[in-house]
Design an enzyme around this catalytic site. Structure first.
Site, PDB file in Angstrom:
ATOM      1  N   THR A 162      37.454  36.957  22.628  1.00 45.23           N
ATOM      2  CA  THR A 162      37.178  36.502  24.610  1.00 45.23           C
ATOM      3  C   THR A 162      36.024  37.642  24.561  1.00 45.23           C
ATOM      4  O   THR A 162      34.534  37.879  23.621  1.00 45.23           O
ATOM      5  CB  THR A 162      38.569  37.595  25.085  1.00 45.23           C
ATOM      6  OG1 THR A 162      38.097  38.639  24.726  1.00 45.23           O
ATOM      7  CG2 THR A 162      39.700  36.957  25.329  1.00 45.23           C
ATOM      8  N   TYR A 163      35.703  38.123  26.023  1.00 45.41           N
ATOM      9  CA  TYR A 163      34.275  38.004  26.269  1.00 45.41           C
ATOM     10  C   TYR A 163      33.989  39.750  25.603  1.00 45.41           C
ATOM     11  O   TYR A 163      34.791  40.967  25.886  1.00 45.41           O
ATOM     12  CB  TYR A 163      33.866  38.580  27.719  1.00 45.41           C
ATOM     13  CG  TYR A 163      32.976  39.002  28.391  1.00 45.41           C
ATOM     14  CD1 TYR A 163      31.957  38.092  28.631  1.00 45.41           C
ATOM     15  CD2 TYR A 163      32.575  40.270  28.913  1.00 45.41           C
ATOM     16  CE1 TYR A 163      30.799  38.678  28.636  1.00 45.41           C
ATOM     17  CE2 TYR A 163      31.747  40.993  29.730  1.00 45.41           C
ATOM     18  CZ  TYR A 163      30.688  39.841  29.493  1.00 45.41           C
ATOM     19  OH  TYR A 163      29.209  40.065  29.592  1.00 45.41           O
ATOM     20  N   MET A 164      33.179  39.995  25.031  1.00 45.79           N
ATOM     21  CA  MET A 164      32.515  40.843  24.000  1.00 45.79           C
ATOM     22  C   MET A 164      32.465  42.324  24.589  1.00 45.79           C
ATOM     23  O   MET A 164      32.095  43.297  23.903  1.00 45.79           O
ATOM     24  CB  MET A 164      32.213  40.345  22.714  1.00 45.79           C
ATOM     25  CG  MET A 164      30.788  39.977  22.631  1.00 45.79           C
ATOM     26  SD  MET A 164      30.011  39.271  20.900  1.00 45.79           S
ATOM     27  CE  MET A 164      28.570  38.567  21.645  1.00 45.79           C
ATOM     28  N   ARG A 165      31.129  42.141  25.845  1.00 40.15           N
ATOM     29  CA  ARG A 165      30.690  43.288  25.992  1.00 40.15           C
ATOM     30  C   ARG A 165      31.459  44.288  27.420  1.00 40.15           C
ATOM     31  O   ARG A 165      31.385  43.726  28.530  1.00 40.15           O
ATOM     32  CB  ARG A 165      29.242  42.526  26.842  1.00 40.15           C
ATOM     33  CG  ARG A 165      28.609  42.128  25.967  1.00 40.15           C
ATOM     34  CD  ARG A 165      26.902  41.669  26.247  1.00 40.15           C
ATOM     35  NE  ARG A 165      26.049  42.236  26.871  1.00 40.15           N
ATOM     36  CZ  ARG A 165      24.958  41.877  27.252  1.00 40.15           C
ATOM     37  NH1 ARG A 165      24.567  41.315  27.952  1.00 40.15           N
ATOM     38  NH2 ARG A 165      23.877  43.373  27.254  1.00 40.15           N
TER      39      ARG A 165
END
Length: 506
Positions: A5-8
């Site tokens: 999933t979105y890592m930031r």
């Protein structure tokens, strides 16, 4: 296909669908005994986290690292394996240890207590997925009945000294920034990159070491701007900006809370003045970087480097004349030069020695850094053209005895060697057409505010004024006259801008 999933994000929230899939994989892969009765739910340790996205997790935990390994590079595989194991471990039962402690009480005065402890893993729990290191488990303590006598067999004296805290690594620095509330996951990597790119730290293995420039800048900022560089300032500012985003605080008030005390600190910083004319110096930018220039330009052309460093001896003698060598600062960075200049013109590159000898001339190979902060390796002698963009290894080429470079299992960059790889050599520079040659300069166009500039015509030289008058009359200008007209317009604009600064507001 997206594997994670979105890592930031720094959220720890997991969707119900992902929790159900994780429990299904845990039951199938490790057994029902590793599943807690209810899914584990975690809460953020601090307020204001970026919770618009889920926590970093596999998009489908049924895709094991082994099943996708053939599609990934080694680094990508290790990263996915870390995220996959961490995600499953977060939804498994705790590990159970059996801990034993033995307390020995001495006789006599003073009465001393000695303690020994050990632990034995009884149930792996989440460690089944996450894994455990050998150092985590203490050696077991033998069974000792309570009240049993103890006999002193040997005394081993050992002296220990207090050690300073270890240097930061990327991971420990990010962890410290997170504990202090500084930054976000999206800003950690750019922060580390900026520190290294600007020369504030240097990397030795995984350790980050402060450079003399970094120490000097930090000392200056702490002395002049203590509020801005305080740890709590960034954390407090981020909290206030979150309040602006949520509509709890007006942005002008938040900006002024910072700007008002900052102006007070800025006013206490001593201003530099031009040693020629006494006018203030201002920060200017050219293609070679930043520098200080006089505000009286073009009447005064005084400039100086932004950081003026005195030449320092390096403890070596010049190979040409025997005089001491100095480390100096030039337009392209530091370099080594003879203290007997201009009688002796010996110079060479400056950089960190790598311990390797140049295969072309026998000089030392130095590690230098480009303007973008990337390392490259060059011979210290200016007359030698040895250059490598890859670190040199201790192994040598079996065909030509040149040192191999760190590319794959080791590659040779000797162009005369049959085993060399042409792709590793720097591309040759092809001379392009010289700028401005063979083409006559085009005459400038009169600006719309030319009438306002006429008041400053007396400050120009006679030939510049004549060229500008010819341009205003629509005459055809020669190449030399066009250059004079351009220079004259530039000077007039500078004069007009300076006049606006000197006029006090009504």
């Amino acid at each position: 296909m997206g594997l994670i999933t979105y890592m930031r994000t720094d959220s720890v929230r997991i969707s119900p669908e992902a929790l159900a899939l994780a429990r299904e994989v845990i039951a199938e892969r490790f057994g029902p005994s590793f599943l807690p009765e209810t899914p584990r739910v975690y809460k953020n340790r601090k307020e204001g986290v970026q919770d618009a996205h889920e926590a970093i997790r596999p998009t489908d935990p049924r895709r094991t690292p082994e099943s996708v390994r053939k599609y990934l590079s080694e680094e990508e595989y290790r990263l996915y394996d870390l995220i996959w194991r961490r995600f499953l471990a977060s939804q498994m039962k705790d590990a159970l240890y059996e801990q034993t402690a033995v307390v020995l009480e001495g006789e006599g005065t003073p009465r001393l207590l000695f303690r020994a402890s050990g632990s034995v893993l009884k149930f792996e729990g989440y460690l089944k997925a996450w894994g455990k290191e050998e150092e985590e488990e203490e050696p077991p303590v033998p069974a000792v009945p309570e009240g049993a006598p103890a006999k002193l067999l040997e005394i081993t004296p050992e002296e220990r000294f207090t050690e300073p805290p270890p240097r930061y690594t990327d991971a420990s620095l990010v962890k410290t920034m997170e504990e202090l509330g500084i930054g976000r996951p999206s800003t950690y990597a750019p922060t580390l990159e900026t520190l290294e790119k600007r020369g504030y730290v240097e990397r030795r293995g995984r350790t980050l070491l402060p450079t003399p420039l970094g120490r000097e800048v930090t000392h200056y900022l702490k002395e002049r701007f203590p509020q801005v560089v305080a740890y709590e300032f960034t954390a407090r500012m981020e909290d206030r900006l979150d309040e602006v985003e949520e509509g709890k605080a007006p942005w002008p008030q938040v900006v002024w809370e910072f700007y008002e005390p900052f102006l007070g600190e800025l006013a206490q910083v001593p201003k530099k003045t031009c040693p020629r004319c006494g006018r203030p110096l201002e920060l200017k930018v050219s293609r070679y970087g930043q520098f200080l220039g006089c505000t009286g330009y073009p009447a005064c052309t005084y400039t100086e480097p932004l950081e003026k460093r005195e030449a320092e001896p390096i403890g070596e003698a010049c190979p040409k004349c025997g005089k001491p060598l100095l480390r100096k600062e030039g337009r392209y960075g530091s370099f080594i030069a003879c203290s007997g200049y201009p009688a002796c013109d010996y110079t060479r590159d400056d950089g960190r020695p790598t311990g390797h000898t140049c295969p072309k001339c026998g000089g030392r190979v130095l590690e230098k850094r480009s303007k973008r902060g990337k390392p490259y390796y060059k011979c210290e002698e200016n007359t030698c053209d040895f250059l490598s963009f890859y670190p040199l290894l201790d192994q040598t080429c079996p065909s030509c005895s040149w040192p191999l470079v760190k590319k794959g299992e080791g590659a040779c960059i000797n162009p005369s060697c049959p085993a060399h790889d042409p792709k590793l050599l720097p591309a040759p520079k092809t001379p392009g057409p010289a700028k401005g040659k063979g083409k006559a300069p085009s005459p400038p166009k009169l600006p719309q505010d030319f009438e306002a500039l006429r008041a400053f015509l007396p400050s120009l030289k006679e030939e510049e004024r004549q060229a500008l008058e010819a341009l205003a009359q629509g005459k055809k200008l020669a190449a030399e006259e066009a250059t004079l007209a351009k220079r004259a317009l530039f000077k007039l604009r500078m004069q007009k801008g300076r006049a606006k600064k000197e006029v006090a507001p009504a």
